[in-house]
Design a protein around this motif. Structure first.
Motif, PDB file in Angstrom:
ATOM      1  N   THR A 123      56.762  68.918  74.156  1.00 42.77           N
ATOM      2  CA  THR A 123      56.282  70.091  73.443  1.00 42.77           C
ATOM      3  C   THR A 123      56.557  69.939  71.949  1.00 42.77           C
ATOM      4  O   THR A 123      57.439  69.185  71.535  1.00 42.77           O
ATOM      5  N   LEU A 124      55.821  70.684  71.178  1.00 44.72           N
ATOM      6  CA  LEU A 124      56.046  70.669  69.737  1.00 44.72           C
ATOM      7  C   LEU A 124      57.444  71.180  69.405  1.00 44.72           C
ATOM      8  O   LEU A 124      58.051  70.767  68.415  1.00 44.72           O
TER       9      LEU A 124
ATOM     10  N   HIS B 157      49.912  75.183  77.565  1.00 48.92           N
ATOM     11  CA  HIS B 157      50.342  75.732  78.843  1.00 48.92           C
ATOM     12  C   HIS B 157      51.461  76.740  78.607  1.00 48.92           C
ATOM     13  O   HIS B 157      52.483  76.431  77.994  1.00 48.92           O
ATOM     14  N   GLU B 158      51.239  77.971  79.082  1.00 51.67           N
ATOM     15  CA  GLU B 158      52.230  79.039  78.946  1.00 51.67           C
ATOM     16  C   GLU B 158      52.722  79.169  77.502  1.00 51.67           C
ATOM     17  O   GLU B 158      53.919  79.176  77.219  1.00 51.67           O
ATOM     18  N   ASP B 159      51.762  79.232  76.599  1.00 53.58           N
ATOM     19  CA  ASP B 159      52.030  79.447  75.177  1.00 53.58           C
ATOM     20  C   ASP B 159      52.797  78.305  74.516  1.00 53.58           C
ATOM     21  O   ASP B 159      53.338  78.463  73.410  1.00 53.58           O
TER      22      ASP B 159
ATOM     23  N   VAL C 156      43.866  66.915  84.266  1.00 52.19           N
ATOM     24  CA  VAL C 156      45.218  67.203  84.733  1.00 52.19           C
ATOM     25  C   VAL C 156      45.388  68.681  85.070  1.00 52.19           C
ATOM     26  O   VAL C 156      44.766  69.552  84.468  1.00 52.19           O
ATOM     27  N   HIS C 157      46.235  68.953  86.051  1.00 53.98           N
ATOM     28  CA  HIS C 157      46.653  70.299  86.386  1.00 53.98           C
ATOM     29  C   HIS C 157      48.184  70.321  86.421  1.00 53.98           C
ATOM     30  O   HIS C 157      48.820  69.334  86.754  1.00 53.98           O
TER      31      HIS C 157
ATOM     32  N   LYS D 220      51.422  76.832  92.721  1.00 50.22           N
ATOM     33  CA  LYS D 220      49.962  76.891  92.557  1.00 50.22           C
ATOM     34  C   LYS D 220      49.578  76.023  91.371  1.00 50.22           C
ATOM     35  O   LYS D 220      50.403  75.717  90.500  1.00 50.22           O
ATOM     36  N   LEU D 221      48.338  75.625  91.343  1.00 46.24           N
ATOM     37  CA  LEU D 221      47.849  74.754  90.274  1.00 46.24           C
ATOM     38  C   LEU D 221      47.298  75.595  89.143  1.00 46.24           C
ATOM     39  O   LEU D 221      46.459  76.469  89.364  1.00 46.24           O
ATOM     40  N   LEU D 222      47.763  75.318  87.933  1.00 48.48           N
ATOM     41  CA  LEU D 222      47.264  76.016  86.748  1.00 48.48           C
ATOM     42  C   LEU D 222      46.470  75.045  85.903  1.00 48.48           C
ATOM     43  O   LEU D 222      46.966  73.977  85.561  1.00 48.48           O
ATOM     44  N   PRO D 223      45.228  75.355  85.560  1.00 50.25           N
ATOM     45  CA  PRO D 223      44.439  74.454  84.697  1.00 50.25           C
ATOM     46  C   PRO D 223      45.045  74.389  83.304  1.00 50.25           C
ATOM     47  O   PRO D 223      45.553  75.378  82.793  1.00 50.25           O
TER      48      PRO D 223
END
Length: 244
Positions: free
Chosen positions: A179-180, A208-210, A230-231, A237-240
């Motif tokens: 992450t940044l 992903h998630e902000d 990728v997911h 559960k799978l999040l795009p």
């Protein structure tokens, strides 16, 4: 819309009392040398051959006599505007400068940062700035058209900026996709950091998630191909993930 830099340069040459029979040719020489043609950072030799002038020294003399020492050239609105944009902060991104200059019609969409850099330098403007690629190399004929993004960097922050770029390029290779927030850079933060990463051709970013994740990979690499579909697993559960 205001007159373009190219139009104003031509106008200065045509109306100048300092020139006589070679006004049109000398204008073409200046416009070609400073990027208003299809050549990428043309040399004095290539210009002399193109316009059958004779020697590189003669081309240099034409540019000095009728362009770089001409006070009217320095007062051209587009050139003044470009100089103000470059010098407005320690690090300026070419994408922002180009957008502003194109908005007023000062430059064409395909104008290169390297040409503006040479133009300003030869006019004695923004001399305390250097032009770098997003990967930290000084601009040259070999990379002037390789990237869409470039950075005008003031000499006072040059060391920190180049250190940040090196750290940015090396960090993912040691830690995988990160992450940044994991980066601790001296100069680049938030949107500027995203803009810098986007300027590197082999970069990948996803949200992903902000949080913005990134890595650098050859786009022909299987990992890079996988990242396009990728997911991310989260709570069974799978999040795009949107790949930027």
């Amino acid at each position: 819309m205001m007159k373009s830099i190219e139009e104003e340069i031509l106008e200065v040459f045509v109306t100048s009392a300092r020139q006589t029979e070679y006004k049109a040719r000398n204008a073409k020489v200046a416009l070609a040398y400073y990027g208003f043609s299809n050549d990428i950072l043309p040399t004095l030799e290539s210009i002399s051959e193109k316009y059958s002038i004779g020697t590189r020294e003669r081309v240099r003399q034409i540019l000095e006599d009728y362009f770089t020492t001409n006070s009217r050239i320095k007062q051209i609105d587009g050139i003044q505007g470009a100089a103000k944009l470059v010098s407005s902060k320690p690090v300026s991104f070419w994408s922002e400068i180009k957008s502003a200059l194109c908005k007023f019609g000062f430059i064409p969409q395909d104008y290169l940062a390297a040409h503006l850099y040479v133009l300003l330098k030869d006019l004695g403007m923004c001399e305390e700035f250097e032009l770098y690629t997003p990967t930290g190399e000084k601009v040259a004929r070999s990379n002037a058209a390789k990237f869409e993004q470039f950075l005008f960097v003031h000499k006072d922050v040059q060391k920190n900026v180049l250190s940040d770029i090196i750290k940015l390029r090396n960090f993912p290779s040691r830690h995988g996709m990160v992450t940044l927030d994991a980066l601790e850079l001296t100069h680049f933060k938030d949107q500027e950091l995203k803009r810098l990463i986007n300027g590197i051709p082999e970069s990948w970013q996803c949200l992903h998630e902000d949080q913005t994740w990134f890595l650098f990979e050859d786009r022909g690499n299987p990992l890079s191909q996988f990242l396009q579909i990728v997911h991310v697993h989260s709570r069974h559960k799978l999040l795009p993930v949107d790949i930027m």
